[in-house]
Scaffold this active site. Structure first.
Site, PDB file in Angstrom:
ATOM      1  N   HIS A  82       6.847   3.766  -0.948  1.00 55.54           N
ATOM      2  CA  HIS A  82       5.345   3.319  -0.856  1.00 55.54           C
ATOM      3  C   HIS A  82       4.705   3.004  -2.680  1.00 55.54           C
ATOM      4  O   HIS A  82       4.619   4.094  -3.420  1.00 55.54           O
ATOM      5  CB  HIS A  82       4.717   3.684  -0.039  1.00 55.54           C
ATOM      6  CG  HIS A  82       3.329   3.025   0.482  1.00 55.54           C
ATOM      7  ND1 HIS A  82       3.173   2.497   1.172  1.00 55.54           N
ATOM      8  CD2 HIS A  82       1.968   2.592  -0.353  1.00 55.54           C
ATOM      9  CE1 HIS A  82       2.251   1.841   1.822  1.00 55.54           C
ATOM     10  NE2 HIS A  82       1.434   2.168   0.386  1.00 55.54           N
ATOM     11  N   ASP A 161      -5.725   3.945  10.148  1.00 59.96           N
ATOM     12  CA  ASP A 161      -5.144   3.429   8.254  1.00 59.96           C
ATOM     13  C   ASP A 161      -5.725   1.406   8.562  1.00 59.96           C
ATOM     14  O   ASP A 161      -6.117   0.995   7.693  1.00 59.96           O
ATOM     15  CB  ASP A 161      -4.001   3.510   8.243  1.00 59.96           C
ATOM     16  CG  ASP A 161      -3.682   3.299   6.341  1.00 59.96           C
ATOM     17  OD1 ASP A 161      -4.914   3.040   6.002  1.00 59.96           O
ATOM     18  OD2 ASP A 161      -2.654   2.074   6.600  1.00 59.96           O
ATOM     19  N   ARG A 168     -12.013  -0.588   4.151  1.00 57.81           N
ATOM     20  CA  ARG A 168     -12.342  -0.076   2.610  1.00 57.81           C
ATOM     21  C   ARG A 168     -11.887  -1.083   1.176  1.00 57.81           C
ATOM     22  O   ARG A 168     -12.944  -1.926   0.343  1.00 57.81           O
ATOM     23  CB  ARG A 168     -10.989   0.730   1.993  1.00 57.81           C
ATOM     24  CG  ARG A 168     -11.559   1.632   2.984  1.00 57.81           C
ATOM     25  CD  ARG A 168     -10.437   3.034   2.916  1.00 57.81           C
ATOM     26  NE  ARG A 168      -9.683   3.375   0.917  1.00 57.81           N
ATOM     27  CZ  ARG A 168      -8.528   3.125   1.054  1.00 57.81           C
ATOM     28  NH1 ARG A 168      -7.309   2.864   2.123  1.00 57.81           N
ATOM     29  NH2 ARG A 168      -8.208   3.303  -0.131  1.00 57.81           N
ATOM     30  N   SER A 183      -3.815   7.332   3.939  1.00 63.75           N
ATOM     31  CA  SER A 183      -3.774   6.468   3.952  1.00 63.75           C
ATOM     32  C   SER A 183      -2.320   5.556   4.144  1.00 63.75           C
ATOM     33  O   SER A 183      -1.770   5.997   4.517  1.00 63.75           O
ATOM     34  CB  SER A 183      -4.469   5.055   3.261  1.00 63.75           C
ATOM     35  OG  SER A 183      -4.285   3.512   3.212  1.00 63.75           O
ATOM     36  N   LYS A 187       0.303   6.233   7.026  1.00 63.09           N
ATOM     37  CA  LYS A 187       1.576   5.422   7.773  1.00 63.09           C
ATOM     38  C   LYS A 187       2.956   6.025   7.301  1.00 63.09           C
ATOM     39  O   LYS A 187       4.009   5.297   8.246  1.00 63.09           O
ATOM     40  CB  LYS A 187       1.497   3.656   6.226  1.00 63.09           C
ATOM     41  CG  LYS A 187       0.601   3.296   6.471  1.00 63.09           C
ATOM     42  CD  LYS A 187       0.173   2.171   5.478  1.00 63.09           C
ATOM     43  CE  LYS A 187       0.195   2.107   4.211  1.00 63.09           C
ATOM     44  NZ  LYS A 187      -1.151   1.736   3.933  1.00 63.09           N
TER      45      LYS A 187
HETATM   46  N1  URA Z   1      -1.694   2.128  -0.620  1.00 64.55           N
HETATM   47  C1  URA Z   1      -2.522   1.922   0.621  1.00 64.55           C
HETATM   48  O1  URA Z   1      -1.486   2.258   1.400  1.00 64.55           O
HETATM   49  N2  URA Z   1      -2.930   2.434   0.554  1.00 64.55           N
HETATM   50  C2  URA Z   1      -4.535   3.117   0.259  1.00 64.55           C
HETATM   51  O2  URA Z   1      -5.084   2.901   0.036  1.00 64.55           O
HETATM   52  C3  URA Z   1      -3.840   2.046  -1.470  1.00 64.55           C
HETATM   53  C4  URA Z   1      -2.996   1.594  -1.409  1.00 64.55           C
END
Ligand code: URA
Length: 434
Positions: A82, A161, A168, A183, A187
């Site tokens: 990620h 999220d 956001r 966040s 996930k």
């Molecule tokens: N990637 C994410 O999943 N969340 C964020 O807040 C920023 C980047």
């Protein structure tokens, strides 16, 4: 407990308890707490920050706002990656099939564009037919049968999220360490991978502007992940200039496809190698970086990585007729090459400015309901350290509107700074944590 009191407590710099955080996240997920209160709360967190304990509690509350997947019915060990968000960051599109082609299953839930930073799902949607929303059953089936899946967050995985992320984006509350950490990790925890490589971006085109901030973000994410029994590593990588040359959804997808065919920009391919190496090491497929690199090089050169890409995309609904060389992706109406206004070395190429210009062209969203234009963006012919003669191609703009094209030209030229003297290229990776 009342949402307004929790907002006020954070606004005044207080430390929220686990119960208060759970109350707020559960209430927001159910729809009892409206967007306007969540927006005020997010701004209070943005301005006041959170302690490590609050960040951990927030992450776990968000992860448990829905189902926690068990991927072991599909594969014995699954790896995920990620990015915290950057400009020109199409890493997943190359790395996911590349690692899968080395025999390590990759299961990933991705996000959409956020502020100036692009999103993998938007990029993948430039492939006609590619199915982003998958049910949990479809996700597991694709993972079991093909060893690679990249999908949107299903409504029942970290739904808190899903809602907060979109909110956001349009309330100027993205670049917050606790909000990004929670966040990303909510996930990752909910989507069930055994090992996670985090690509933490730092610089002008990242939400973290200094290496210190990026390290702090990486450390808390690694701590949260390891705390719930996952193997986690973080690569701190440069985002002062865009990664690779293409910025914009279809343009980036095309660049990642070219890279999988062995023709990618050097910095992008090297960055993908670093992330992929870490995934293979965490997944127990390679002893060390050089063994991982050998496997990856062989997979790329033999065409196995490309074949895995085709298998993944077509199994997830993508039209195979799109995957020609060059690919048949959405194309902008106006394509303009911009010449260098002077001779010299490129000293700076402000990634944020380039990302914002792509948004201006239509590649990103200003409001969460906005639809985006997959075809627009920019391709950079010269990057930091390159020498360019006046009049040589500097970049190419892909647009669908004359006014926006003219505005983009101005912004992009202003994103470059020049030097008479040779300029060193910035490092790709600062450190690896975990
Ligand atoms: N990637 C994410 O999943 N969340 C964020 O807040 C920023 C980047």
């Amino acid at each position: 407990m009342r949402a307004v009191d929790i907002i006020a407590k954070k606004r005044d710099g207080g430390e929220l308890t686990k119960e208060e955080i759970e109350f707020f996240i559960q209430g927001y997920t159910r729809g009892d707490i409206p967007d306007y209160q969540a927006a005020a709360w997010a701004m209070a967190v943005y301005l006041r920050g959170m302690s490590n304990q609050e960040t951990i509690n927030l992450t776990l509350a968000m992860a448990h706002s829905g189902r926690i997947l068990d991927l072991h019915q599909a594969a014995p060990f699954v790896v995920d990656k990620h990015s915290t968000g950057g400009v020109g960051d199409k890493t997943t599109i190359m790395v996911a099939p590349w690692v899968a082609s080395c025999g390590l299953p990759v299961g990933k839930m991705s996000g959409r564009g956020l502020g100036f930073s692009g999103g993998t799902l938007d990029k993948l949607e430039s492939i006609r037919g590619y199915k982003v929303p998958l049910s949990v059953e479809e996700f597991l089936t694709q993972l079991r049968d093909h060893g690679v899946v990249v999908a949107g967050q299903t409504a029942d995985l970290a739904p808190a999220d899903g809602k907060l992320y979109a909110l956001r984006d349009v309330t100027a509350t993205v670049a917050s360490l606790p909000l990004i950490a929670s966040s990303v990790m909510s996930k990752k925890i909910a989507s069930g991978a055994d090992a996670i490589v985090l690509d933490v971006k730092v610089g002008k085109g990242a939400f973290m502007r200094t290496v210190e901030e990026a390290v702090a973000l990486a450390q808390i994410m690694v701590e949260v992940g390891q705390g719930v029994g996952r193997r986690v590593r973080a690569v701190i990588s440069d985002m002062n200039q865009p990664l690779g040359r293409a910025v914009g959804n279809a343009l980036e997808t095309a660049e990642a496809m070219a890279a999988l065919r062995g023709r990618g920009p050097e910095d992008f391919v090297e960055h993908c190698l670093v992330v992929a190496e870490q995934m293979l090491i965490l997944g127990g497929k390679a002893e060390d970086k050089s063994a991982a690199r050998r496997m990856l090089t062989e997979a790329l050169e033999s065409g196995r990585a490309w074949d895995k890409f085709v298998e993944w995309i077509t199994a997830q609904g993508g039209d195979p007729d799109v995957l020609t060389d060059p690919p048949d992706l959405p194309r902008a109406r106006l394509i303009e090459e911009v010449p260098a206004p002077r001779s010299g070395y490129i000293a700076g190429l402000d990634a944020r400015q380039v990302g914002l210009t792509a948004v201006l062209l239509g590649a990103g969203r200003a409001k969460k309901e906005d639809t985006i234009d997959l075809s627009v963006g920019v391709v950079l012919a010269a990057k930091i350290g390159d020498y360019v003669e006046k009049g040589q191609p500097l970049l190419t703009i892909h647009a669908n509107d004359e006014h926006r094209l003219a505005e983009a030209r101005e912004h992009l030229l202003a994103a470059y700074t020049w030097s008479e003297e040779p300029v060193e290229r910035p490092p790709l990776v600062y450190q690896v944590i975990g």
